[in-house]
Design an enzyme around this catalytic site. Structure first.
Site, PDB file in Angstrom:
ATOM      1  N   GLU A 285     -30.756 -10.511 -34.722  1.00  0.00           N
ATOM      2  CA  GLU A 285     -32.161 -10.203 -34.988  1.00  0.00           C
ATOM      3  C   GLU A 285     -32.640 -10.778 -36.309  1.00  0.00           C
ATOM      4  OE1 GLU A 285     -33.592  -6.208 -32.598  1.00  0.00           O
ATOM      5  OE2 GLU A 285     -33.358  -6.122 -34.758  1.00  0.00           O
ATOM      6  N   HIS A 306      -6.293 -13.559 -23.715  1.00  0.00           N
ATOM      7  CA  HIS A 306      -5.863 -13.723 -22.324  1.00  0.00           C
ATOM      8  C   HIS A 306      -7.049 -13.934 -21.386  1.00  0.00           C
ATOM      9  CE1 HIS A 306      -1.607 -12.523 -23.038  1.00  0.00           C
ATOM     10  NE2 HIS A 306      -2.166 -11.969 -24.101  1.00  0.00           N
ATOM     11  N   LYS A 419     -40.894  -6.425 -23.497  1.00  0.00           N
ATOM     12  CA  LYS A 419     -41.558  -5.131 -23.370  1.00  0.00           C
ATOM     13  C   LYS A 419     -42.932  -5.289 -22.722  1.00  0.00           C
ATOM     14  CE  LYS A 419     -39.341  -3.112 -27.453  1.00  0.00           C
ATOM     15  NZ  LYS A 419     -39.568  -2.525 -28.796  1.00  0.00           N
TER      16      LYS A 419
END
Length: 446
Positions: A285, A306, A419
């Site tokens: 951010e 792995h 949003k």
């Protein structure tokens, strides 16, 4: 000192001439931070927080945490982003991944309101059945969708279970004077704590945002703030040659300019997995804007060796690594086996940490040979002090790094785009025009 930063594995990658070339930019960025003259200066309260925090507020937090511990079996912490990542990171850093399963006198702590998954919330509600519950809801506005939905559900649960006495089980961390939560806390008489106006969410772990859940887990918050204060002192002044915080910021920018666009934070203790998640928000951010910034990713070794190890070793050279090496002896040793079917008797009597340290060194050397540059931070303890110290190191580093990059490290304009689309698709009042446009686009994709 439990914290040690090292760039020794970069000696053939970054020279003193490279540091010379960026030293002036780092000095200018550090000056902007110190003088509060750069973009986002209204959100620099975190810089002095470890030494000028409100002592009375801290005492109230400790008292509220004691009350929570005496009242409930389960504490539900409701928040998203910076409103939960720091607290969860701190609890697992100090207490371990299995905090809720350990023998303790503090409540189990579960974090909700950080997604909109019905199955996740249902699982937590099932855990709460038959338990005494307290809630700490954390939101500056009180209207952020994810935590607001979760708070509606748990507030309803508490009032049905406890009646009007539910108000004594709800703890609110929000704005001092504004917002939906502030109004509700004042109207219903919830105990409340303040999110400072000059501290952004991702920098807020050492405010009441993080400190109340941390204290409820039985962690000494004064010690944590002392750790941050020690880092504030240790990383004040100096330059890229003498200040490891500035050197880290410098190396990150050098790597970016060389085309290394991913920083991989690697840890060798699963207890730091949530620290990685906090770090990813802090750096993502703060720097990811204006088409700039390193992409923050994370791995836990040896587990991810792995799965992702092949790509890190031999894949596209997109990244460099910052490795947090936890070097702590806890007494666990490898037993001798007469059959020796696994061929591991050569390790009998050795500690797990001994093996983990050799795995760490082997990995760093292999990745360095594979043209993946490595920085390292070594921790020799995981106390509240150490967490506070590490938090302040990264917070200051990202501020200086962001200013060097040429962005405002303290805003996040990009998070609003999703949003707006979500609200339009949900038919939120005032978004009808946007909804029509989005519905058209989706129909064309069908």
């Amino acid at each position: 000192m439990a914290f040690k930063f090292s760039d020794k594995y970069l000696k053939n990658v970054i020279t003193e001439n490279d540091l010379d070339g960026i030293a002036g930019e780092i000095a200018s960025a550090a000056k902007m931070l110190d003088e509060k003259s750069g973009k986002g200066a209204d959100f620099l309260g975190w810089t002095d927080l470890p030494v000028n925090y409100n002592r009375k507020e801290a005492e109230r937090i400790d008292k509220a945490a004691e009350k929570i511990c005496n009242m409930c079996d389960v504490l539900i912490v409701i928040g998203i982003g910076g409103s939960y990542l720091g607290a969860r990171a701190a609890i697992e850093f100090v207490k371990g991944n299995y905090y809720n399963e350990s023998k303790k006198s503090t409540p189990n702590i579960y974090f909700v309101g950080n997604d909109i998954s019905s199955s996740h919330l249902s699982a937590i509600l099932e855990i709460c059945e038959g338990k005494d519950i307290c809630v700490n809801v954390i939101s500056k506005s009180g209207t952020t969708t994810e935590p607001a939905i979760a708070f509606r559900i748990f507030r309803d649960l508490l009032y049905k279970k406890y009646g009007e006495s539910a108000k004594d089980r709800i703890f609110v961390t929000t704005d001092k004077v504004r917002g939906a939560l502030r109004g509700e806390a004042d109207a219903r008489g919830y105990e409340s704590f303040i999110i400072p106006d000059d501290v952004g969410g991702r920098f807020s772990v050492l405010t009441a945002v993080g400190l109340l859940p941390i204290a409820a887990a039985g962690i000494n918050i004064t010690e944590m703030l002392e750790g941050a204060a020690a880092a504030r002192k240790d990383f004040a002044g100096g330059d890229v040659y003498t200040n490891d915080c500035y050197k880290y910021a410098a190396i990150r920018n050098i790597m970016s300019r060389r085309g290394r666009k991913i920083e991989l934070l690697a840890v060798n203790d699963p207890a730091l997995t949530m620290t990685c998640e906090w770090w990813k928000q802090l750096f993502g951010e703060s720097e990811g804007k204006d088409g700039k910034g390193l992409y923050p990713a994370s791995v836990t070794y040896t587990t991810d060796l792995h799965s992702l190890g092949q790509f890190v070793q031999d894949g596209t050279k997109l990244m460099f690594e910052t490795v947090i090496n936890v070097d702590i002896e806890d007494g666990a040793t490898i037993p001798y086996d007469e059959q020796n079917a696994d061929g591991l008797n050569f390790l009998a009597g050795k500690s797990l940490n001994f093996v983990n340290q050799k795995a760490h060194l082997g990995t760093v050397l292999a990745h360095t040979d594979g043209d993946v540059p490595n920085l390292s931070i070594t921790l020799t303890s995981k106390s509240a002090f150490d967490f506070g110290y590490l938090v302040y190191f990264f917070e200051k580093a990202v501020a200086v790094s962001g200013y060097t990059l040429g962005v405002n490290p303290f805003d996040q304009p990009g998070v609003e785009y999703y949003k707006k689309n979500m609200f339009a698709l949900l038919n939120k009042p005032g978004y009808s025009e946007s909804k029509a446009e989005l519905d058209k686009r989706l129909s064309e994709l069908a």
